[in-house]
Design an enzyme around this catalytic site. Sequence first.
Site, PDB file in Angstrom:
ATOM      1  N   GLU A 141     -31.148  63.064 -49.871  1.00 52.62           N
ATOM      2  CA  GLU A 141     -30.977  61.971 -48.911  1.00 52.62           C
ATOM      3  C   GLU A 141     -30.188  60.812 -49.524  1.00 52.62           C
ATOM      4  O   GLU A 141     -30.581  59.650 -49.441  1.00 52.62           O
ATOM      5  CB  GLU A 141     -32.342  61.509 -48.382  1.00 52.62           C
ATOM      6  CG  GLU A 141     -33.097  62.637 -47.685  1.00 52.62           C
ATOM      7  CD  GLU A 141     -34.437  62.235 -47.085  1.00 52.62           C
ATOM      8  OE1 GLU A 141     -35.045  61.271 -47.572  1.00 52.62           O
ATOM      9  OE2 GLU A 141     -34.850  62.912 -46.122  1.00 52.62           O
ATOM     10  N   ASP A 167     -40.961  68.750 -43.857  1.00 52.05           N
ATOM     11  CA  ASP A 167     -41.244  67.352 -44.169  1.00 52.05           C
ATOM     12  C   ASP A 167     -42.477  66.850 -43.419  1.00 52.05           C
ATOM     13  O   ASP A 167     -42.342  66.122 -42.430  1.00 52.05           O
ATOM     14  CB  ASP A 167     -40.021  66.499 -43.798  1.00 52.05           C
ATOM     15  CG  ASP A 167     -40.101  65.095 -44.371  1.00 52.05           C
ATOM     16  OD1 ASP A 167     -40.999  64.842 -45.187  1.00 52.05           O
ATOM     17  OD2 ASP A 167     -39.262  64.262 -43.997  1.00 52.05           O
ATOM     18  N   GLU A 174     -46.492  59.186 -41.189  1.00 50.43           N
ATOM     19  CA  GLU A 174     -45.102  59.103 -40.720  1.00 50.43           C
ATOM     20  C   GLU A 174     -44.872  59.921 -39.454  1.00 50.43           C
ATOM     21  O   GLU A 174     -44.342  59.416 -38.473  1.00 50.43           O
ATOM     22  CB  GLU A 174     -44.151  59.566 -41.832  1.00 50.43           C
ATOM     23  CG  GLU A 174     -42.707  59.607 -41.369  1.00 50.43           C
ATOM     24  CD  GLU A 174     -41.731  60.034 -42.446  1.00 50.43           C
ATOM     25  OE1 GLU A 174     -42.151  60.254 -43.595  1.00 50.43           O
ATOM     26  OE2 GLU A 174     -40.530  60.143 -42.121  1.00 50.43           O
TER      27      GLU A 174
HETATM   28  C1  GCV Z   1     -38.898  58.057 -49.114  1.00 52.22           C
HETATM   29  C2  GCV Z   1     -38.576  61.724 -45.338  1.00 52.22           C
HETATM   30  C3  GCV Z   1     -38.828  60.289 -44.957  1.00 52.22           C
HETATM   31  C4  GCV Z   1     -38.136  59.332 -45.910  1.00 52.22           C
HETATM   32  C5  GCV Z   1     -38.627  59.632 -47.328  1.00 52.22           C
HETATM   33  C6  GCV Z   1     -38.323  61.090 -47.646  1.00 52.22           C
HETATM   34  C7  GCV Z   1     -38.835  61.511 -49.012  1.00 52.22           C
HETATM   35  O1  GCV Z   1     -37.241  62.055 -45.144  1.00 52.22           O
HETATM   36  O2  GCV Z   1     -38.411  60.089 -43.635  1.00 52.22           O
HETATM   37  O3  GCV Z   1     -38.463  58.040 -45.521  1.00 52.22           O
HETATM   38  O4  GCV Z   1     -38.027  58.781 -48.270  1.00 52.22           O
HETATM   39  O5  GCV Z   1     -38.937  61.915 -46.694  1.00 52.22           O
HETATM   40  O6  GCV Z   1     -39.885  62.115 -49.070  1.00 52.22           O
HETATM   41  O7  GCV Z   1     -38.187  61.217 -50.006  1.00 52.22           O
END
Ligand code: GCV
Length: 654
Positions: A263, A342, A370
């Site tokens: 990411e 995720d 989340e």
């Molecule tokens: C901290 C998902 C979440 C992100 C998070 C990522 C991760 O994509 O939406 O906010 O980033 O996981 O676990 O690194």
Amino acid sequence: MENWSQLWLNYHPAKDKGLFRYAGEIRSSEDTPILKNAVRELSRGLSGITGAFKGSGDGFIELCRDDSLPHEGYSISPTEDRMVISGGDDRGILYGVFALLRSFALGKSPEEAKETASPDNPLRMLNHWDNMTSDIERGYSGESFFFEDGKILLNERTEDYARFCASVGINAVVINNVNVKGDASFLITERYFPELRQMSELFSSWGISLYLSLNFASPMEIGGLLTCDPLDASVKAWWSEKAEEIHRNIPGFGGFLVKADSEGRPGPFTYGRTQADGANMLADTVRPYGWLIIWRCFVYNCRQDWRDRKTDRAKAGYDSFIGSDGLYRDNVILQIKNGPMDFQIREPVSPLLLGLKNTNVMLEVQIAQEYTGHQIDVCCLLPLIREVLETQAGTGLPRVREIISGKAFGNGNRCGIAAVSNTGNDPNWTGSDLAAVNLYGFGRLAFDMDLSSEEIIREWAELTFKADAEAIGIIEKILTRSRAVYENYTTPFGLGWMVTPALHYGPSPMGYEYSAWGTYHRADHFGVGVERGIDGSGFAQQYPEPLAGIYNDPETCPEELLLFFHHVPYAFRLKDGRSLIQALYDCHFEGYQELLEMAEEAKALSGRIPEASFQNIKERFELQVQNAREWCDQVNSFFYRLSAIPDEHGREIY
Ligand code: GCV
């Protein structure tokens, strides 16, 4: 009196079943920082619970070391006049103290308080996604209590936080977000050493090691180098010097957590190196200090083309790491999210957990809600975590709990479990009062993986609320079914990803369907689900047998994961004879109905639990009811409009 909650360490008066007579005096042979805290906590707890502590009982409580007990283990043994808490080390004694306080608070007898225990998992860790800008990534309970406007906060809340962690056996905490940017890149510089030193000392006095998330590009961003290639000699030298500097300045430091090549974060892939090259380089530089490198396996292509059905995000973690099994240093632990995607409400266990046999691994779960309701919707995640730990039962494969506790493949004490934390600076710490069960329960489960969700929920409710048995029963009933209800009104059958993009609260059935994140459900006029069997992406084949075969065939695939593994026609018959489309409608209608029932049941808590908690729960149920209605109606309408198949029961679909 603090203006924040003491959560399950409320220590309200309890009934005496014979334990109170030991509450006369506390004797401790030593005076280390941990034992000082243990004694202080014991006297604080006993005075609240017995209401009469300070020399009133005849007996006494004695804290002592017992070298025959394991590291972090404890034993509680009552005799006629004394209650002995012995520990394999200071942490063990501290855990014994909290265990005894739990017994006092739960009104147990001396016989019931008797116990010998040691943690199942060596590392029991919280990962905070707190930013130094005060906000928390995926935080739903206010702002950070570690950072404010680029500064580190250290105050009574920090100490209370450490007490809560210690009380459930958490022994490691990462205070900053894995996405390390801005000021956070400078946490490993002298700018922040004085406060980090104090924080580390505070944490250590509660048996907790301080960890930091690391920016892999630090040599460039804060060191002025032109590269962060892990095989470059100047990069290695830079990290070695940095580690030595941190060691000098932060005693008790535990190590680093690293999100690399994910990411948008920098990592070894940029230089054509492997994840092992990156992790091992760091591991070598921190080895002299006994620290760990915890390297996350959440690595995937987040710029995918939705038209491409062969690339499957679910496969990415396994593909990126399995080839290096056995090549990681022994002070590296790979941290693996419970599922291959995720943190959806249901995913299969990540095949990487089962595949890596010669590498230290730990499990990552997310108690920050989340994708599971933002701590507005009540969703007790303990049943989910328990399922992950047990998933392979009956297949002859090692269970996840054996893998992460180092028993399955013999990787000793370099393993464990981490949770993405759900805390913030709200007065109740977790936004929803009920969400604290996930914090408490995660710690309890990490320590003792035999505990059932029901046991933990009941214990938490009794410790938290000064309430009658009926109220505890209501809370228990609500929490126990909350995950199943949430799953039903959102995305049952392993469907996932119908959530509002970016925000991740509320429905948006097509929201992620044409995105670049690899998050699809592939619904069309004929069916729904992602084909991940041998004729699809081949993800199912990443599992060892017999799981690969079980998942590969829609007839043997567990129904709760059917749409995760297969694109299934709406007319597909489930084991109970219903068509898939009918079951999808039923789940949503029933989930919403059950939620209405839960919200109704919660009203009976009025006057039975503290008013502020009641209001907090009531307000959140009102929002949850609206959310669940949207999920139910939008998802049902979506499938009805696509399939043109009506609900057999003629319920209203729009
Ligand atoms: C901290 C998902 C979440 C992100 C998070 C990522 C991760 O994509 O939406 O906010 O980033 O996981 O676990 O690194």
